[in-house]
Design a protein around this motif. Sequence first.
Motif, PDB file in Angstrom:
ATOM      1  N   SER A   1       1.022   3.682  -3.159  1.00  0.00           N
ATOM      2  CA  SER A   1       0.277   4.954  -2.908  1.00  0.00           C
ATOM      3  C   SER A   1       1.340   6.132  -3.248  1.00  0.00           C
ATOM      4  O   SER A   1       1.000   7.025  -3.671  1.00  0.00           O
ATOM      5  CB  SER A   1      -0.156   5.121  -1.530  1.00  0.00           C
ATOM      6  OG  SER A   1      -1.187   4.030  -1.243  1.00  0.00           O
TER       7      SER A   1
ATOM      8  N   VAL B   1       0.893  -1.012   0.005  1.00  0.00           N
ATOM      9  CA  VAL B   1      -0.163   0.051  -0.022  1.00  0.00           C
ATOM     10  C   VAL B   1       0.824   1.462   0.008  1.00  0.00           C
ATOM     11  O   VAL B   1       0.636   2.241  -0.791  1.00  0.00           O
ATOM     12  CB  VAL B   1      -1.038  -0.080   1.162  1.00  0.00           C
ATOM     13  CG1 VAL B   1      -1.553   1.446   1.372  1.00  0.00           C
ATOM     14  CG2 VAL B   1      -2.049  -1.005   1.033  1.00  0.00           C
ATOM     15  N   GLU B   2       1.953   1.335   0.753  1.00  0.00           N
ATOM     16  CA  GLU B   2       2.657   2.386   0.992  1.00  0.00           C
ATOM     17  C   GLU B   2       3.645   2.596  -0.448  1.00  0.00           C
ATOM     18  O   GLU B   2       3.827   3.756  -1.091  1.00  0.00           O
ATOM     19  CB  GLU B   2       3.742   2.221   1.819  1.00  0.00           C
ATOM     20  CG  GLU B   2       3.248   2.273   3.480  1.00  0.00           C
ATOM     21  CD  GLU B   2       4.272   1.894   4.470  1.00  0.00           C
ATOM     22  OE1 GLU B   2       5.402   1.609   4.137  1.00  0.00           O
ATOM     23  OE2 GLU B   2       3.906   1.859   5.631  1.00  0.00           O
TER      24      GLU B   2
ATOM     25  N   ARG C   1      -1.623   9.116  -4.398  1.00  0.00           N
ATOM     26  CA  ARG C   1      -3.087   8.966  -3.553  1.00  0.00           C
ATOM     27  C   ARG C   1      -2.761   7.545  -2.906  1.00  0.00           C
ATOM     28  O   ARG C   1      -2.223   6.559  -3.424  1.00  0.00           O
ATOM     29  CB  ARG C   1      -4.088   9.270  -4.360  1.00  0.00           C
ATOM     30  CG  ARG C   1      -4.161   8.525  -5.751  1.00  0.00           C
ATOM     31  CD  ARG C   1      -5.310   8.998  -6.721  1.00  0.00           C
ATOM     32  NE  ARG C   1      -5.099   8.439  -8.130  1.00  0.00           N
ATOM     33  CZ  ARG C   1      -5.637   7.186  -8.242  1.00  0.00           C
ATOM     34  NH1 ARG C   1      -5.964   6.243  -7.393  1.00  0.00           N
ATOM     35  NH2 ARG C   1      -5.300   6.720  -9.605  1.00  0.00           N
ATOM     36  N   ARG C   2      -3.812   7.396  -2.147  1.00  0.00           N
ATOM     37  CA  ARG C   2      -4.033   6.008  -1.304  1.00  0.00           C
ATOM     38  C   ARG C   2      -4.590   5.050  -2.197  1.00  0.00           C
ATOM     39  O   ARG C   2      -5.582   5.204  -2.604  1.00  0.00           O
ATOM     40  CB  ARG C   2      -4.503   6.235   0.093  1.00  0.00           C
ATOM     41  CG  ARG C   2      -4.502   5.121   0.789  1.00  0.00           C
ATOM     42  CD  ARG C   2      -5.066   5.186   2.197  1.00  0.00           C
ATOM     43  NE  ARG C   2      -5.049   3.824   3.025  1.00  0.00           N
ATOM     44  CZ  ARG C   2      -4.023   3.227   3.581  1.00  0.00           C
ATOM     45  NH1 ARG C   2      -2.866   3.965   3.417  1.00  0.00           N
ATOM     46  NH2 ARG C   2      -4.068   2.251   4.251  1.00  0.00           N
TER      47      ARG C   2
ATOM     48  N   ASP D   1      -5.669   0.867  -1.691  1.00  0.00           N
ATOM     49  CA  ASP D   1      -5.683   0.038  -0.710  1.00  0.00           C
ATOM     50  C   ASP D   1      -6.672  -0.831  -0.931  1.00  0.00           C
ATOM     51  O   ASP D   1      -7.036  -2.010  -0.067  1.00  0.00           O
ATOM     52  CB  ASP D   1      -5.882   0.641   0.832  1.00  0.00           C
ATOM     53  CG  ASP D   1      -7.183   1.440   0.806  1.00  0.00           C
ATOM     54  OD1 ASP D   1      -8.080   1.369  -0.083  1.00  0.00           O
ATOM     55  OD2 ASP D   1      -7.509   2.153   2.073  1.00  0.00           O
TER      56      ASP D   1
END
Length: 443
Positions: free
Chosen positions: A72, A68-69, A77-78, A80
């Motif tokens: 993103s 995810v890190e 942007r995130r 997930d």
Amino acid sequence: MTAPSAPPTAPRASAEPEERQMANTDGLRIEDLARPVFSPDAQRVLDRLAEDAPAHAFEPERLMRAAVETASAAHGRRLDDFGDPRFTEPLGIVCQDLNAEPALTGYGRTQFHREFTRMLVQRLRLQDLLRRHPEIHDVRIRQPIIIVGLPRSGTTHLNNLLASDPRLRHLPLWEAIEPIPAPGDAPGAALDAMTRRGRHRDMVTPHLRKMIDVAPTDAHEDAELLCLSFASGLMEMRAPMPGYLEWYSGTDLRFAYEHLRTTLKALTWLRGGRRWLLKSPHHLDHLPELKNVFPDAVVVFTHRDPAPAAASLATMNAYMMRRRLYPVDLGAVGRHWRRRIEELLRKMQEHRALFADEQSVDVVFHRYMADNLATAHDIYRVAGQPFTPQTRAALRAYLDGHVRHRHGRIDYRLSDFSLDPTELRVGLSSYTTRFGVQEEPIR
């Protein structure tokens, strides 16, 4: 606790380790399969990887957070959403197996960590792409040609031969590894990255090209895309994973094959192509799922004497494991592949009737080796694919430029793995008789 770069008993790098390999008229004899010896350059690469080895054990939640890190940060942007959560079960089993593997090195730990993060990042990118472009779901994967057969039975050569026809859409290695690009990736970025990885791979496994085509643009296995669901036979090629193999062999993987189909839709939407050419020996484990998800596929079954196939497969598998394990247990590798070959061929015979004559072809190794173009013509005929003069010219050009053993030969021996060819063949006589498989010389 991080595994060491190499145990104290490991032989250190030699200035000229290539000279320790014995060449003969039968090919190169690899003497360090069990206890690899690396060149100084390769050892430095492995030592650097070991320094980066995560200190913690493999844990699905930590791997997913790392993905995810990573995703993103690249997208600004995130991200997930991993999609169908059923991949988490096999991911957890793989982590358990690796945490229990005493031969896993520090460099192997780093490589697995990077691979798993990459796979999870690809899931995130695919879900994001589908969210932004739901029309991808409307793409149809029609009548793919899928090559299936024992590893080392000619599947890779046949895949690359047919892939030379520009009217078929194949999966090159670079695209299999990085199918969904990050925003802003330049055209060719994935190819460049794969080229860099290839240079490192060639340092650690310099004889791999003698065994299999591994150039970034070579046609690769769709089993690599099944890895995105952590549901692929390729996993057992990388390290001993007994818990995972039990799960993989005994689980209905329709969810993973549906994810594979969705990924192929996305690749078609991203880069074009009409009729897909796919290949993976590991589909032998899951022919019902293959039929269910790709009901109109034309399936090409390759057949070869299991004795030389086993010798070649075990040697290649042991050689590839040096990138992650020290030492490599050759006896365990031999026992594993004897059992798996019997299981794969039993499943193939059991489910062969799922694919009717009008959508399947049996390719016997010795006939294919005698006349590659005649075999290709038979496949095209069953597949309803025009075999034009341009097709013949493209395939002929590929053959002229890819003569067998052009990178050299390997001396494959069953005896390296405590396997006996007679015992192997006796247990599989029903298979060899059914498909007219011809015995080949092997030691």
